[in-house]
Design a protein around this motif. Structure first.
Motif, PDB file in Angstrom:
ATOM      1  N   ILE A  90       3.887 -18.306   6.345  1.00 21.24           N
ATOM      2  CA  ILE A  90       2.780 -17.472   6.729  1.00 21.24           C
ATOM      3  C   ILE A  90       3.230 -16.125   7.088  1.00 21.24           C
ATOM      4  CG2 ILE A  90       0.769 -17.022   7.859  1.00 21.24           C
ATOM      5  CD1 ILE A  90       0.131 -20.026   7.322  1.00 21.24           C
ATOM      6  N   THR A  91       4.322 -16.126   8.157  1.00 29.99           N
ATOM      7  CA  THR A  91       4.676 -15.103   8.941  1.00 29.99           C
ATOM      8  C   THR A  91       5.663 -14.181   7.785  1.00 29.99           C
ATOM      9  OG1 THR A  91       5.010 -16.171  10.868  1.00 29.99           O
ATOM     10  CG2 THR A  91       6.365 -14.122  10.482  1.00 29.99           C
ATOM     11  N   VAL A  92       6.430 -15.003   6.942  1.00 32.67           N
ATOM     12  CA  VAL A  92       7.240 -14.133   5.886  1.00 32.67           C
ATOM     13  C   VAL A  92       6.307 -13.310   4.936  1.00 32.67           C
ATOM     14  CG1 VAL A  92       8.720 -14.386   4.003  1.00 32.67           C
ATOM     15  CG2 VAL A  92       8.970 -15.543   6.184  1.00 32.67           C
ATOM     16  N   ALA A  93       5.215 -14.302   4.549  1.00 36.10           N
ATOM     17  CA  ALA A  93       4.205 -13.514   3.574  1.00 36.10           C
ATOM     18  C   ALA A  93       3.549 -12.470   3.855  1.00 36.10           C
ATOM     19  CB  ALA A  93       3.330 -14.677   3.061  1.00 36.10           C
ATOM     20  N   ILE A  94       3.215 -12.480   5.118  1.00 40.38           N
ATOM     21  CA  ILE A  94       2.561 -11.138   5.910  1.00 40.38           C
ATOM     22  C   ILE A  94       3.499 -10.121   6.071  1.00 40.38           C
ATOM     23  CG2 ILE A  94       1.353 -10.239   7.834  1.00 40.38           C
ATOM     24  CD1 ILE A  94       0.072 -13.112   8.079  1.00 40.38           C
ATOM     25  N   ILE A  95       4.737 -10.322   6.351  1.00 41.22           N
ATOM     26  CA  ILE A  95       5.790  -9.433   6.517  1.00 41.22           C
ATOM     27  C   ILE A  95       6.036  -8.800   5.332  1.00 41.22           C
ATOM     28  CG2 ILE A  95       8.066  -8.816   7.225  1.00 41.22           C
ATOM     29  CD1 ILE A  95       7.985 -11.166   9.169  1.00 41.22           C
ATOM     30  N   VAL A  96       6.510  -9.334   4.164  1.00 41.02           N
ATOM     31  CA  VAL A  96       6.723  -9.004   2.792  1.00 41.02           C
ATOM     32  C   VAL A  96       5.355  -8.151   2.419  1.00 41.02           C
ATOM     33  CG1 VAL A  96       7.159  -9.707   0.505  1.00 41.02           C
ATOM     34  CG2 VAL A  96       8.138 -10.703   2.268  1.00 41.02           C
ATOM     35  N   ALA A  97       4.201  -8.659   2.415  1.00 44.29           N
ATOM     36  CA  ALA A  97       3.118  -7.875   2.087  1.00 44.29           C
ATOM     37  C   ALA A  97       2.740  -6.724   2.795  1.00 44.29           C
ATOM     38  CB  ALA A  97       1.845  -8.666   2.167  1.00 44.29           C
ATOM     39  N   ALA A  98       2.443  -6.874   4.260  1.00 45.89           N
ATOM     40  CA  ALA A  98       1.873  -5.526   4.838  1.00 45.89           C
ATOM     41  C   ALA A  98       3.080  -4.714   5.409  1.00 45.89           C
ATOM     42  CB  ALA A  98       1.270  -6.190   6.108  1.00 45.89           C
ATOM     43  N   GLY A  99       4.475  -5.409   5.562  1.00 52.14           N
ATOM     44  CA  GLY A  99       5.585  -4.667   5.980  1.00 52.14           C
ATOM     45  C   GLY A  99       6.459  -4.115   5.074  1.00 52.14           C
ATOM     46  N   ILE A 100       6.634  -4.597   3.980  1.00 49.94           N
ATOM     47  CA  ILE A 100       7.622  -4.029   3.046  1.00 49.94           C
ATOM     48  C   ILE A 100       6.768  -3.435   1.761  1.00 49.94           C
ATOM     49  CG2 ILE A 100       9.366  -4.863   1.358  1.00 49.94           C
ATOM     50  CD1 ILE A 100      10.286  -6.754   3.389  1.00 49.94           C
ATOM     51  N   ILE A 101       5.733  -4.176   0.966  1.00 50.81           N
ATOM     52  CA  ILE A 101       5.127  -3.714  -0.090  1.00 50.81           C
ATOM     53  C   ILE A 101       4.253  -2.657   0.309  1.00 50.81           C
ATOM     54  CG2 ILE A 101       3.556  -4.385  -2.130  1.00 50.81           C
ATOM     55  CD1 ILE A 101       4.843  -7.099  -1.853  1.00 50.81           C
ATOM     56  N   HIS A 102       3.204  -2.871   1.188  1.00 50.11           N
ATOM     57  CA  HIS A 102       2.423  -1.796   1.549  1.00 50.11           C
ATOM     58  C   HIS A 102       3.036  -0.424   1.703  1.00 50.11           C
ATOM     59  CE1 HIS A 102      -0.692   0.195   4.226  1.00 50.11           C
ATOM     60  NE2 HIS A 102      -1.235   0.068   3.204  1.00 50.11           N
ATOM     61  N   PRO A 103       4.170  -0.389   2.370  1.00 46.46           N
ATOM     62  CA  PRO A 103       4.831   0.962   2.746  1.00 46.46           C
ATOM     63  C   PRO A 103       5.058   1.691   1.459  1.00 46.46           C
ATOM     64  CG  PRO A 103       5.626  -0.579   4.452  1.00 46.46           C
ATOM     65  CD  PRO A 103       4.780  -1.346   3.391  1.00 46.46           C
ATOM     66  N   MET A 104       5.398   1.187   0.440  1.00 38.78           N
ATOM     67  CA  MET A 104       5.661   1.822  -0.733  1.00 38.78           C
ATOM     68  C   MET A 104       4.552   2.733  -1.182  1.00 38.78           C
ATOM     69  SD  MET A 104       7.647  -0.961  -3.163  1.00 38.78           S
ATOM     70  CE  MET A 104       8.827  -2.142  -2.444  1.00 38.78           C
ATOM     71  N   MET A 105       3.223   2.220  -0.974  1.00 38.85           N
ATOM     72  CA  MET A 105       2.252   3.101  -1.490  1.00 38.85           C
ATOM     73  C   MET A 105       1.774   3.982  -0.163  1.00 38.85           C
ATOM     74  SD  MET A 105       0.041   0.055  -3.349  1.00 38.85           S
ATOM     75  CE  MET A 105      -0.081  -1.141  -1.954  1.00 38.85           C
ATOM     76  N   PHE A 106       1.890   3.510   0.926  1.00 39.72           N
ATOM     77  CA  PHE A 106       1.378   4.216   2.103  1.00 39.72           C
ATOM     78  C   PHE A 106       2.301   5.425   2.452  1.00 39.72           C
ATOM     79  CE2 PHE A 106       0.274   4.377   6.872  1.00 39.72           C
ATOM     80  CZ  PHE A 106      -1.100   4.770   6.716  1.00 39.72           C
ATOM     81  N   GLY A 107       3.553   5.232   2.365  1.00 32.43           N
ATOM     82  CA  GLY A 107       4.422   6.518   2.541  1.00 32.43           C
ATOM     83  C   GLY A 107       4.319   7.640   1.920  1.00 32.43           C
ATOM     84  N   PRO A 108       4.506   7.602   0.534  1.00 28.15           N
ATOM     85  CA  PRO A 108       4.289   8.788  -0.513  1.00 28.15           C
ATOM     86  C   PRO A 108       2.942   9.449  -0.538  1.00 28.15           C
ATOM     87  CG  PRO A 108       5.404   6.898  -1.495  1.00 28.15           C
ATOM     88  CD  PRO A 108       4.852   6.176  -0.286  1.00 28.15           C
ATOM     89  N   GLU A 109       1.955   8.677  -0.060  1.00 26.93           N
ATOM     90  CA  GLU A 109       0.465   9.351  -0.365  1.00 26.93           C
ATOM     91  C   GLU A 109       0.263  10.364   0.819  1.00 26.93           C
ATOM     92  OE1 GLU A 109      -3.014   6.979   1.953  1.00 26.93           O
ATOM     93  OE2 GLU A 109      -2.210   6.188   0.091  1.00 26.93           O
ATOM     94  N   GLY A 110       0.958  10.508   1.855  1.00 21.52           N
ATOM     95  CA  GLY A 110       0.766  11.146   2.872  1.00 21.52           C
ATOM     96  C   GLY A 110       1.020  12.709   2.472  1.00 21.52           C
ATOM     97  N   SER A 111       2.036  12.833   1.534  1.00 19.82           N
ATOM     98  CA  SER A 111       2.224  14.437   0.799  1.00 19.82           C
ATOM     99  C   SER A 111       1.782  14.394  -0.697  1.00 19.82           C
ATOM    100  CB  SER A 111       3.825  14.503   0.509  1.00 19.82           C
ATOM    101  OG  SER A 111       4.627  13.414   0.052  1.00 19.82           O
ATOM    102  N   PHE A 112       1.458  13.286  -1.320  1.00 21.21           N
ATOM    103  CA  PHE A 112       0.943  13.118  -2.479  1.00 21.21           C
ATOM    104  C   PHE A 112      -0.399  13.597  -2.855  1.00 21.21           C
ATOM    105  CE2 PHE A 112      -0.233  10.282  -6.353  1.00 21.21           C
ATOM    106  CZ  PHE A 112      -0.066  11.331  -7.353  1.00 21.21           C
ATOM    107  N   PHE A 113      -1.268  13.105  -1.723  1.00 20.29           N
ATOM    108  CA  PHE A 113      -2.897  13.474  -2.010  1.00 20.29           C
ATOM    109  C   PHE A 113      -2.902  14.979  -1.681  1.00 20.29           C
ATOM    110  CE2 PHE A 113      -4.492   8.969  -0.809  1.00 20.29           C
ATOM    111  CZ  PHE A 113      -3.940   8.569  -2.174  1.00 20.29           C
ATOM    112  N   PRO A 114      -2.346  15.726  -0.490  1.00 18.07           N
ATOM    113  CA  PRO A 114      -2.797  16.926  -0.201  1.00 18.07           C
ATOM    114  C   PRO A 114      -2.176  17.831  -1.440  1.00 18.07           C
ATOM    115  CG  PRO A 114      -1.926  15.931   1.879  1.00 18.07           C
ATOM    116  CD  PRO A 114      -1.804  14.784   0.528  1.00 18.07           C
ATOM    117  N   GLU A 115      -1.131  17.466  -1.895  1.00 20.44           N
ATOM    118  CA  GLU A 115      -0.142  18.422  -2.857  1.00 20.44           C
ATOM    119  C   GLU A 115      -1.083  18.446  -4.214  1.00 20.44           C
ATOM    120  OE1 GLU A 115       4.253  17.486  -1.643  1.00 20.44           O
ATOM    121  OE2 GLU A 115       3.213  16.156  -3.129  1.00 20.44           O
ATOM    122  N   LEU A 116      -2.192  17.598  -4.382  1.00 20.92           N
ATOM    123  CA  LEU A 116      -3.069  17.765  -5.481  1.00 20.92           C
ATOM    124  C   LEU A 116      -4.212  18.754  -5.226  1.00 20.92           C
ATOM    125  CD1 LEU A 116      -3.787  13.822  -6.061  1.00 20.92           C
ATOM    126  CD2 LEU A 116      -2.280  15.334  -7.422  1.00 20.92           C
TER     127      LEU A 116
END
Length: 442
Positions: A346-372
């Motif tokens: 369960i710990t590994v699943a949460i880390i992979v989901a919220a700690g690795i996969i989610h940052p792939m989306m969360f990181g770029p959107e900080g610049s992506f959205f305003p640049e539109l």
């Protein structure tokens, strides 16, 4: 130097994305103040999501069935998200008309007061329904404040950055979110060590009341920063930026909406909803789950800037697309892994989901959205799409998930629910333009 001379000097900087040494120093100061302030804001907002499922159904909803109580806690959690579009519209208007800095100061003050007051609320047994109403109102104020904060800080960062590092600058502010969740998780982890009686009597209050000290620090730091360079050098402002954004920039607003819908839902389904689901349905110890969310966000605070910086090299869309695909595929197995009832898995699943996969989306959107969006309506345009996407995504995702599970008794319906959101985000990403090479005053 005359005004015309100043414009002549500034123009090449706007075109090339270059900045003077003084601008760079001011930008570093802004990033530090913005990141620290945003950390505090997200700590304040998330502390409810982490502590609420552990204690609030007994403190504020004791007269209902436990399952209904869990849904009520998540419904109150969702109130904070419902308030975010209103905050986004109000603060977006003033952010585009007056400036970003004043919004940052105002939102932090509102958030801090609301959070601290939650910590002083009496339990239902002491005053009855009045305390539940007060909880809902204060949660609303938290969401109202975050509706402005979550856009303003990022705009300040990228509007004072060089073009080649906007992705990194925006993601540093984004990473402040996981840092805030780390602090909130640490606080939650500490109080879960308390005996049940002490947790319910006073332990849960400490993380909320402590917010007052943190907010004072944040206000001090933010008061000393300058307004963003792009906003200062903008040719003009819109009289009704929200209306102009909706009339002339409908497509980017919809793109932001659908992408944010999927991104926020993924995090809240794999982190926040899991706290209640794994505790109540699977019998997993609450400190195991709190620790897993903590570790996941430690991963996130490093990976969010990494993916943001990477987006400066290869583009915002490719990284986001990989993250979205990984999120959809992971949902096929996530709840099955939880059902194994292994604390390690369960710990590994949460880390992979919220700690690795989610940052792939969360990181770029900080610049992506305003640049539109162009400068004159950037705050309003981003806020409309982002806040409505958040409220219909992350804001209600735990509530929808809890309701679906109560109705069907299986997590398959939750997985299907996320797949629908992912398809919408994939279509939006496909029609969006790549933005990493745009100048912000286009």
């Amino acid at each position: 130097m005359s005004t015309n001379d100043q414009i002549a000097v500034a123009a090449p900087k706007l075109i090339t994305g270059q900045a003077s040494n003084a601008d760079k120093a001011a930008h570093r100061k802004l990033l530090i103040a913005g990141a620290i302030g945003t950390t505090i804001e997200w700590y304040d907002f998330f502390i409810y999501g982490l502590i609420g499922p552990l204690a609030f159904e007994r403190l504020f909803f004791p007269k209902v069935d436990p399952t209904v109580g869990t849904i009520a806690v998540f419904a109150t959690f969702a109130v904070g998200f419902i308030a975010r579009p209103l905050g986004g519209l109000v603060f977006g208007h003033f952010g585009d008309r007056v400036g970003r800095k004043s919004v940052l100061l105002t939102t932090m003050l509102i958030m801090g007061l609301a959070t601290m007051l939650i910590g002083f609320l009496p339990a239902y047994e002491a005053v009855g329904i009045a305390t539940t109403v007060a909880l809902v109102f204060l949660r609303f104020l938290q969401g109202f404040a975050l509706g402005g904060e979550s856009t303003a800080a990022g705009l300040m960062a990228i509007e004072s950055a060089e073009k080649k590092s906007r992705g990194l600058s925006g993601s540093i502010i984004q990473a402040a979110g996981p840092i805030g969740v780390v602090f909130a998780s640490l606080s939650t982890l500490l109080i879960t060590k308390l005996p049940e009686a002490e947790l319910l009597s006073w332990g849960w209050r400490v993380p909320f009341v402590a917010s007052g000290i943190l907010v004072g620090i944040g206000l001090y730091l933010r008061y000393g920063i300058d307004e963003s360079r792009t906003f200062r050098e903008s040719a003009g402002v819109s009289q009704l930026p929200a209306l102009e954004a909706m009339k002339k920039h409908t497509k980017p607003i919809l793109i932001v909406f659908f992408i944010e819908l999927a991104q926020t839902s993924y995090f809240y389904l794999t982190a926040i909803f899991t706290l209640a689901y794994a505790t109540r349905e699977l019998g997993i110890a609450r400190d195991v789950l709190a620790q897993a969310v903590l570790i996941a966000n430690v991963f996130g605070l490093f990976l969010v800037p990494l993916f943001g910086a990477w987006s400066d090299k290869i583009g915002r869309k490719p990284i986001y697309a990989v993250g979205l695909a990984a999120a959809a595929l992971s949902m096929l197995v996530f709840y099955h892994v939880l059902a194994l009832q292994s604390p390690l898995l369960i710990t590994v699943a949460i880390i992979v989901a919220a700690g690795i996969i989610h940052p792939m989306m969360f990181g770029p959107e900080g610049s992506f959205f305003p640049e539109l969006f162009p400068t004159a309506v950037r705050f309003s345009g981003v806020s409309i799409g982002k806040q409505f996407g958040t409220v219909l995504g992350g804001g209600i995702a735990p509530l929808v998930a809890a309701s679906l599970y109560a109705r069907y008794g299986t997590t398959t319906a939750i997985t299907a629910y996320y797949f629908v959101l992912a398809v919408g985000a994939g279509i939006a990403l496909t029609v969006a333009a790549e933005t990493k090479d745009r100048t912000l005053n286009d």
